[in-house]
Motif scaffolding. Structure first.
Motif, mmCIF file in Angstrom:
data_model
loop_
_atom_site.group_PDB
_atom_site.id
_atom_site.type_symbol
_atom_site.label_atom_id
_atom_site.label_comp_id
_atom_site.label_asym_id
_atom_site.label_seq_id
_atom_site.Cartn_x
_atom_site.Cartn_y
_atom_site.Cartn_z
ATOM 1 N N SER A 123 -28.410 24.757 -21.622
ATOM 2 C CA SER A 123 -27.096 25.399 -21.613
ATOM 3 C C SER A 123 -26.348 25.116 -22.914
ATOM 4 O O SER A 123 -26.541 24.083 -23.541
ATOM 5 N N HIS A 124 -25.493 26.044 -23.297
ATOM 6 C CA HIS A 124 -24.634 25.885 -24.474
ATOM 7 C C HIS A 124 -23.273 25.295 -24.121
ATOM 8 O O HIS A 124 -22.395 25.203 -24.969
ATOM 9 N N MET A 125 -23.070 24.928 -22.862
ATOM 10 C CA MET A 125 -21.763 24.482 -22.389
ATOM 11 C C MET A 125 -21.636 22.970 -22.431
ATOM 12 O O MET A 125 -22.549 22.249 -22.065
ATOM 13 N N ILE A 126 -20.484 22.484 -22.879
ATOM 14 C CA ILE A 126 -20.138 21.065 -22.842
ATOM 15 C C ILE A 126 -18.846 20.966 -22.043
ATOM 16 O O ILE A 126 -17.908 21.735 -22.271
ATOM 17 N N THR A 127 -18.804 20.028 -21.109
ATOM 18 C CA THR A 127 -17.576 19.768 -20.366
ATOM 19 C C THR A 127 -17.082 18.377 -20.739
ATOM 20 O O THR A 127 -17.858 17.424 -20.703
ATOM 21 N N ILE A 128 -15.827 18.281 -21.104
ATOM 22 C CA ILE A 128 -15.210 17.000 -21.437
ATOM 23 C C ILE A 128 -14.171 16.692 -20.378
ATOM 24 O O ILE A 128 -13.287 17.515 -20.100
ATOM 25 N N ASN A 129 -14.298 15.513 -19.763
ATOM 26 C CA ASN A 129 -13.394 15.072 -18.708
ATOM 27 C C ASN A 129 -12.647 13.840 -19.196
ATOM 28 O O ASN A 129 -13.244 12.788 -19.347
ATOM 29 N N GLY A 130 -11.358 13.953 -19.428
ATOM 30 C CA GLY A 130 -10.577 12.810 -19.891
ATOM 31 C C GLY A 130 -9.490 13.229 -20.848
ATOM 32 O O GLY A 130 -9.018 14.360 -20.815
ATOM 33 N N LYS A 131 -9.124 12.305 -21.721
ATOM 34 C CA LYS A 131 -8.103 12.568 -22.731
ATOM 35 C C LYS A 131 -8.784 12.729 -24.079
ATOM 36 O O LYS A 131 -9.484 11.833 -24.549
ATOM 37 N N ASN A 133 -8.665 12.579 -27.884
ATOM 38 C CA ASN A 133 -7.885 11.861 -28.902
ATOM 39 C C ASN A 133 -6.716 11.083 -28.293
ATOM 40 O O ASN A 133 -5.695 10.884 -28.933
ATOM 41 N N ASP A 134 -6.892 10.681 -27.037
ATOM 42 C CA ASP A 134 -5.895 9.915 -26.276
ATOM 43 C C ASP A 134 -4.562 10.658 -26.164
ATOM 44 O O ASP A 134 -3.512 10.050 -26.048
ATOM 45 N N LYS A 135 -4.610 12.003 -26.206
ATOM 46 C CA LYS A 135 -3.392 12.808 -26.138
ATOM 47 C C LYS A 135 -3.451 13.833 -25.015
ATOM 48 O O LYS A 135 -2.647 13.811 -24.112
ATOM 49 N N THR A 136 -4.382 14.762 -25.097
ATOM 50 C CA THR A 136 -4.448 15.882 -24.177
ATOM 51 C C THR A 136 -5.403 15.562 -23.035
ATOM 52 O O THR A 136 -6.584 15.352 -23.252
ATOM 53 N N GLU A 137 -4.881 15.544 -21.802
ATOM 54 C CA GLU A 137 -5.675 15.187 -20.627
ATOM 55 C C GLU A 137 -6.099 16.441 -19.876
ATOM 56 O O GLU A 137 -5.324 17.371 -19.720
ATOM 57 N N GLY A 138 -7.371 16.447 -19.418
ATOM 58 C CA GLY A 138 -7.829 17.574 -18.620
ATOM 59 C C GLY A 138 -9.337 17.621 -18.524
ATOM 60 O O GLY A 138 -10.056 16.704 -18.926
ATOM 61 N N LYS A 139 -9.804 18.712 -17.953
ATOM 62 C CA LYS A 139 -11.231 19.034 -17.866
ATOM 63 C C LYS A 139 -11.399 20.238 -18.785
ATOM 64 O O LYS A 139 -10.853 21.309 -18.525
ATOM 65 N N PHE A 140 -12.102 20.046 -19.889
ATOM 66 C CA PHE A 140 -12.205 21.045 -20.944
ATOM 67 C C PHE A 140 -13.625 21.597 -21.003
ATOM 68 O O PHE A 140 -14.585 20.830 -21.086
ATOM 69 N N PHE A 141 -13.750 22.910 -20.994
ATOM 70 C CA PHE A 141 -15.052 23.568 -21.057
ATOM 71 C C PHE A 141 -15.204 24.197 -22.435
ATOM 72 O O PHE A 141 -14.396 25.037 -22.842
ATOM 73 N N LEU A 157 -7.517 17.586 -14.340
ATOM 74 C CA LEU A 157 -8.473 16.584 -13.874
ATOM 75 C C LEU A 157 -8.189 16.195 -12.437
ATOM 76 O O LEU A 157 -7.024 16.046 -12.046
ATOM 77 N N GLU A 158 -9.242 16.025 -11.672
ATOM 78 C CA GLU A 158 -9.086 15.500 -10.315
ATOM 79 C C GLU A 158 -8.978 13.985 -10.413
ATOM 80 O O GLU A 158 -9.751 13.346 -11.113
ATOM 81 N N LYS A 159 -7.997 13.430 -9.704
ATOM 82 C CA LYS A 159 -7.798 11.980 -9.727
ATOM 83 C C LYS A 159 -7.765 11.456 -8.311
ATOM 84 O O LYS A 159 -7.204 12.090 -7.413
ATOM 85 N N LYS A 160 -8.360 10.299 -8.137
ATOM 86 C CA LYS A 160 -8.358 9.634 -6.840
ATOM 87 C C LYS A 160 -7.623 8.316 -7.002
ATOM 88 O O LYS A 160 -8.044 7.460 -7.772
ATOM 89 N N PHE A 161 -6.532 8.189 -6.293
ATOM 90 C CA PHE A 161 -5.770 6.952 -6.380
ATOM 91 C C PHE A 161 -5.978 6.136 -5.120
ATOM 92 O O PHE A 161 -5.961 6.668 -4.018
ATOM 93 N N ILE A 162 -6.164 4.873 -5.302
ATOM 94 C CA ILE A 162 -6.341 3.947 -4.184
ATOM 95 C C ILE A 162 -5.080 3.128 -4.072
ATOM 96 O O ILE A 162 -4.644 2.500 -5.042
ATOM 97 N N GLU A 163 -4.486 3.141 -2.869
ATOM 98 C CA GLU A 163 -3.259 2.397 -2.665
ATOM 99 C C GLU A 163 -3.568 0.906 -2.630
ATOM 100 O O GLU A 163 -4.485 0.463 -1.938
ATOM 101 N N GLN A 164 -2.850 0.165 -3.423
ATOM 102 C CA GLN A 164 -3.058 -1.285 -3.455
ATOM 103 C C GLN A 164 -2.234 -1.942 -2.348
ATOM 104 O O GLN A 164 -1.116 -1.538 -2.070
ATOM 105 N N THR A 165 -2.824 -2.951 -1.734
ATOM 106 C CA THR A 165 -2.091 -3.687 -0.714
ATOM 107 C C THR A 165 -1.787 -5.061 -1.263
ATOM 108 O O THR A 165 -2.575 -5.652 -1.997
#
Length: 168
Positions: A123-131, A133-141, A157-165
């Motif tokens: 495939s010619h496709m690259i997916t980047i998940n994250g930030k 250059n530590d600036k723009t956050e997302g899932k980039f195709f 971006l999909e994020k899963k947060f775990i509640e801390q007790t």
């Protein structure tokens, strides 16, 4: 530890990371036909960007591996041991090394555990998940056309947060 020992250890970790399967989970990827040259190892590399010259050793070491991206390219990733990633694309046929001037590095985002850089051999496709250059956050195709990466789609971006007790 000497510089050579550190480089060897770093190279081994990079090689192990490249050996891991790279999976992309999108449904709009166009498969391409395999090349007969994707295992070529004797091409002289052409380092034309400052970044490719700076990381010449890690790129040269990993460029000897079989193609893992877009038929006859090898996508090489490296980092510092944390959730920080850089990459280069090497043409296995002519040895040209590509680094994107807009994507210096990719860092992870808290709550997202997707691979930072996803790609497939056919495939010619690259997916980047994250930030980027530590600036723009997302899932980039991105689509690779042989000389450039073109952004084709961006998603949140999909994020899963775990509640801390707290212990009381």
């Amino acid at each position: 530890m000497g510089k050579n020992t550190i480089f060897i250890i770093y190279s081994l970790f990079s090689a192990a990371a490249l050996a891991a399967p790279q999976i992309i989970k999108t449904n709009h990827i166009k498969n391409i036909e395999p090349s007969k040259s994707n295992n070529k190892t004797s091409t002289t590399l052409s380092f034309t960007t400052n970044k490719s010259k700076k990381f010449k050793s890690i790129i040269a070491f990993n460029s000897k591996k079989p193609a893992n991206f877009a038929n006859h390219y090898i996508l090489i990733t490296w980092g510092c041991g944390t959730d920080f990633h850089e990459f280069a694309i090497v043409n296995k046929d002519d040895g040209k090394v590509f680094t994107d001037r807009k994507i210096d590095f990719v860092v992870g985002v808290m709550g997202n555990d997707e691979p930072r850089i996803e790609f497939k051999t056919n495939s010619h496709m690259i997916t980047i998940n994250g930030k980027i250059n530590d600036k723009t956050e997302g899932k980039f195709f991105y689509n690779w056309n042989g000389t450039n990466l073109t952004l084709t789609k961006t998603k949140k971006l999909e994020k899963k947060f775990i509640e801390q007790t707290r212990n009381k």
